[in-house]
Motif scaffolding. Sequence first.
Motif: not given
Length: 403
Positions: A177-181
């Motif tokens: 989730f935190f890597r998702a862009v």
Amino acid sequence: MSAAMNQRVPDHVHPNHVFDFDMYGDPSILDDLHVAYARVCASAPPVFYTPANGGHWIITRHDDIVSVVTDPEHFSAREMNIPRVPNPPLLIPLNLDPPDNIPYRRILMPFFSPKAIGEMSKQIEKHAKATIAAVAKDGTCNFVDDVSARFPVTVFMEFMGFPLDRFDDFRLLAEAFFRAVGDEAVHRAAEKIAVEMVAVIQLRMREPKDDLLSKLVAADIDGRKLSMDELVPICMLLFFGGLDTVTNASSFGARFLAENPQLQERLINEPALIEPFVEETIRMFGVVNTPRIVRKDCERFGVKFRAGDMVLCNLPLAGWDKSKNAHPEIFDIDRKNRSYLIFSTGPHLCLGHFLARVEMRMLFTEWMQQIGRFRLAKGYKPPYRAGMVMALDALQLEWTPKS
């Protein structure tokens, strides 16, 4: 400003306020993340507009950030994705502005109070001891995978009532989730987590236990029970806070400590200094940036904001503001009256800030007792992750095991 950049800058943005900067992948910040971030932003206006990632403002000074996060009338927390995504995931109470967030914060606050965290302290200490004991005799570890992720995530999953045998699965979901862009990646990551949250909520509805999730299922809000549409966004927010933030802050602190043997000696000989060490780590190596979306046209800091503009409040850089902390580039555990905003402030002050501090204090206390002197692995260069939540992807450490 290039013609290509000019085409991506809205008319209300003055050219003097434009600075081209990619918060996710600017090569200038991916070496020594916080130091480089501070250096880059020092060369930009304190409030600037970047055309990268769909275009957004970045605010870097302490008091300017406070002004934004305490003004929900003009700067709303409803959208917190950069670049913007249609129908962004809702996290409760984070994405609700006052007064809508207040009933949910009232439900959650007692579970994160100093008293409640104090009652958990023996269990937290137990997990810290066990986590570090598992690597102490090896003389080497990947601090991120083996320690700084495993310890706080285990504590939080037990606290929440999440199944501990799903540790690796849940950690990977948080990282994704935190890597998702971008629209597709964000929604795909959020949907996978929501499915998991529904499953654990339904389990606790059938089999309640003495954990936070069971208490949330049983909680009353305005004379009624929380619905699944409320429970899932609440659990998702707690999931993100518990599975990533302490991990990242602790990893940055350990990286700095590994390269400073004199500071290690002080912490070994004076365990009481662990607390100011943690506070200085939080100040200097904050990890969370908090976005806002402009709700109403307004003018602040000599800048014109228009409804729909995205604004990134760079919370880590608030601790590097020279007007708040003298010589902020120096890591100083003897610093007096340090100021930072990594837990934000005002209506969205992080509910877990007491828990985060206790976890970090216990982690480093046990680390210095069981490991003592340590160093970066020879030739090792830590890989950084920039973005909304900043991180070290790995941290290889070495030491001489105690007999």
